[in-house]
Design an enzyme around this catalytic site. Structure first.
Site, PDB file in Angstrom:
ATOM      1  N   LYS A 197       0.844  -1.221   0.001  1.00 39.64           N
ATOM      2  CA  LYS A 197       0.043   0.135  -0.006  1.00 39.64           C
ATOM      3  C   LYS A 197       1.000   1.228  -0.121  1.00 39.64           C
ATOM      4  O   LYS A 197       1.966   1.320   0.236  1.00 39.64           O
ATOM      5  CB  LYS A 197      -0.873  -0.073   1.187  1.00 39.64           C
TER       6      LYS A 197
HETATM    7  C1  LIG Z   1      -5.664  -4.108   0.819  1.00 35.93           C
HETATM    8  C2  LIG Z   1      -7.037  -3.751   0.839  1.00 35.93           C
HETATM    9  C3  LIG Z   1      -7.672  -3.875   2.072  1.00 35.93           C
HETATM   10  C4  LIG Z   1      -7.295  -4.934   3.141  1.00 35.93           C
HETATM   11  O1  LIG Z   1      -6.141  -4.475   3.590  1.00 35.93           O
HETATM   12  P1  LIG Z   1      -5.277  -5.438   4.530  1.00 35.93           P
HETATM   13  O2  LIG Z   1      -4.200  -4.591   5.125  1.00 35.93           O
HETATM   14  O3  LIG Z   1      -4.432  -6.465   3.044  1.00 35.93           O
HETATM   15  O4  LIG Z   1      -6.002  -6.654   5.206  1.00 35.93           O
HETATM   16  C5  LIG Z   1      -9.202  -3.916   2.278  1.00 35.93           C
HETATM   17  N1  LIG Z   1      -9.674  -3.141   1.126  1.00 35.93           N
HETATM   18  C6  LIG Z   1      -9.014  -2.742  -0.048  1.00 35.93           C
HETATM   19  C7  LIG Z   1      -9.807  -1.742  -1.007  1.00 35.93           C
HETATM   20  C8  LIG Z   1      -7.663  -3.072  -0.271  1.00 35.93           C
HETATM   21  O5  LIG Z   1      -7.301  -2.815  -1.282  1.00 35.93           O
END
Ligand SMILES: *Cc1c(COP(=O)(O)O)cnc(C)c1O
Length: 397
Positions: free
Chosen positions: A186
């Site tokens: 992210k």
């Molecule tokens: C990455 C993501 C999540 C979940 O995050 P994690 O930290 O990987 O559990 C939720 N919603 C969206 C749109 C994402 O891209």
């Protein structure tokens, strides 16, 4: 694209602070931790950076969504309206609290089509959950109006759009609550981690307890003296992960400046092809520019363009054929495949997905490609990528 591309001395320093105390737990151990409270510090930094009253860190973006839903009172029988295009975590979280995910079409913003949201409202609808995909935003003005008119909760899944804004307000801070993910890929990363932000004290208090076995954190230094006003789970972040995030959030503005610069160069090159249409962005100045998303004339052209991009050594997300992000290939959701048993109503609601079709979403997502923007490219590399991308897409037209 992601924060891990610019990872270095700052992250090491923050992690080392924690390693030196040996206290990896975010609560308690007041003496031995020698004043090191990385999770608390990061929550404070999130509040300041995103201009909200409260932030609660969790172990992931997925647990942030689950925690937010529980704190917002969503549960069995409730319907949560969400888009057909998102990451699987969004519906996992809805299912985890026993609520029903009501999938609706996306439009050329690549997230909730307000007209589809309006059409999906029933007496059971409790919440609308836009997902701000690929660094940019949903049509927040329209969605806020719908939620106000129907007295619905607005929960923003901003997991992919940390740092993006809509009319000057941080995505995630506009609805009743919003969530971020700080997983490894992210915009900023903790390695694994997530957060809920909100201006609602009651929602925050519930998130604080729910993410730590229901502890109310009113017992002072003695965790054993905490009360348990309700159930909770261990969705805590560790001090080590929070330490990484603290170094990363300090770099967020630098990341955004790099992403926006690189995005502009790539977009200008691709815009020379008249057949390419770009994603509609309700507030272009708020795009965090983690991706350049565009539409080609039809599904076949998009498939060929993605193939040509990959052959040229470029990353390409053609979401239509991807089984993490688009309804068409979520077979486990369509089949209601669970290891245990869903509540009766939920099982019934999910059965509808076995035959459900989303032609309007197919028409959007089938033509859409997202090109991830890197933080690590040199100026020469940005230009080279822009040229290669344009040539690859052109070869498919
Ligand atoms: C990455 C993501 C999540 C979940 O995050 P994690 O930290 O990987 O559990 C939720 N919603 C969206 C749109 C994402 O891209």
């Amino acid at each position: 694209m992601p924060g891990f591309e610019l990872f270095g001395a700052e992250e090491r320093k923050e992690v080392n602070d924690v390693l030196e105390t040996g206290i990896y737990m975010r609560y308690g151990f007041d003496g031995p931790r020698k004043g090191i409270w990385k999770a608390k510090e990061l929550e404070q930094a999130l509040c300041e950076r995103f201009n909200v009253e409260y932030a609660q860190l969790t172990s992931s973006g997925t647990t942030a969504l689950t925690t937010a839903m529980a704190a917002l009172g969503l549960g069995a029988g409730d319907e949560v309206i969400m888009p057909t295009f998102t990451f699987v975590a969004s519906f996992e979280a809805v299912l985890s609290v026993g609520a029903t995910p009501v999938l609706v079409d996306v439009d050329d913003t690549m997230t909730l089509d307000p007209a589809a949201v309006r059409a999906a409202i029933t007496p059971r609808t409790k919440c609308v959950m836009p997902v701000h995909m690929c660094g940019s935003m949903a049509d927040m003005d329209a969605l806020m109006e719908i939620c106000k008119a129907h007295n619905l909760i607005l929960l923003e899944d901003a997991c992919q759009s940390t740092g993006a804004t809509h009319k000057g307000r941080a995505l995630g801070s506009i609805g009743h609550a919003g969530t971020f993910s700080f997983d490894f890929v992210k915009t900023i990363t903790c390695a694994e981690g997530g957060a809920i932000i909100t201006n609602d004290k009651d929602v925050y208090t519930k998130c604080d307890a729910y993410s730590d076995h229901g502890h109310d954190h009113l017992g002072g230094a003695d965790r054993g003296a905490d009360g348990h006003p309700h159930l909770g789970y261990n969705f805590r972040i560790s001090e080590l992960h929070a330490a990484v995030g603290l170094a990363q959030i300090r770099k967020l503005d630098r990341f955004l400046a790099i992403l926006r610069n690189n995005h502009e160069i790539v977009k200008a090159a691709l815009a020379t092809l008249p057949q390419v249409e770009f994603r509609r962005i309700p507030d272009p100045s708020g795009d965090s520019c983690t991706h350049l998303s565009f539409f080609l004339p039809d599904l076949e052209t998009a498939r060929n363009a993605a193939k040509a991009m990959k052959a040229a050594g470029l990353p390409a997300f053609h979401w239509f054929d991807n089984n993490w992000h688009y309804f068409r290939k979520w077979n486990h959701l369509q089949e209601g495949a669970t290891l245990t048993r869903f509540p009766e109503q939920l099982a019934k609601d999910l059965a509808a997905y076995q035959t459900k079709q989303f032609p309007a979403s197919d028409a959007i997502i089938g033509r859409c490609i997202s090109f991830p923007i890197s933080l690590a490219w040199t100026d020469a590399e940005v230009r080279e990528r822009a040229e290669k991308l344009t040539a690859a897409v052109k070869s498919a037209l």
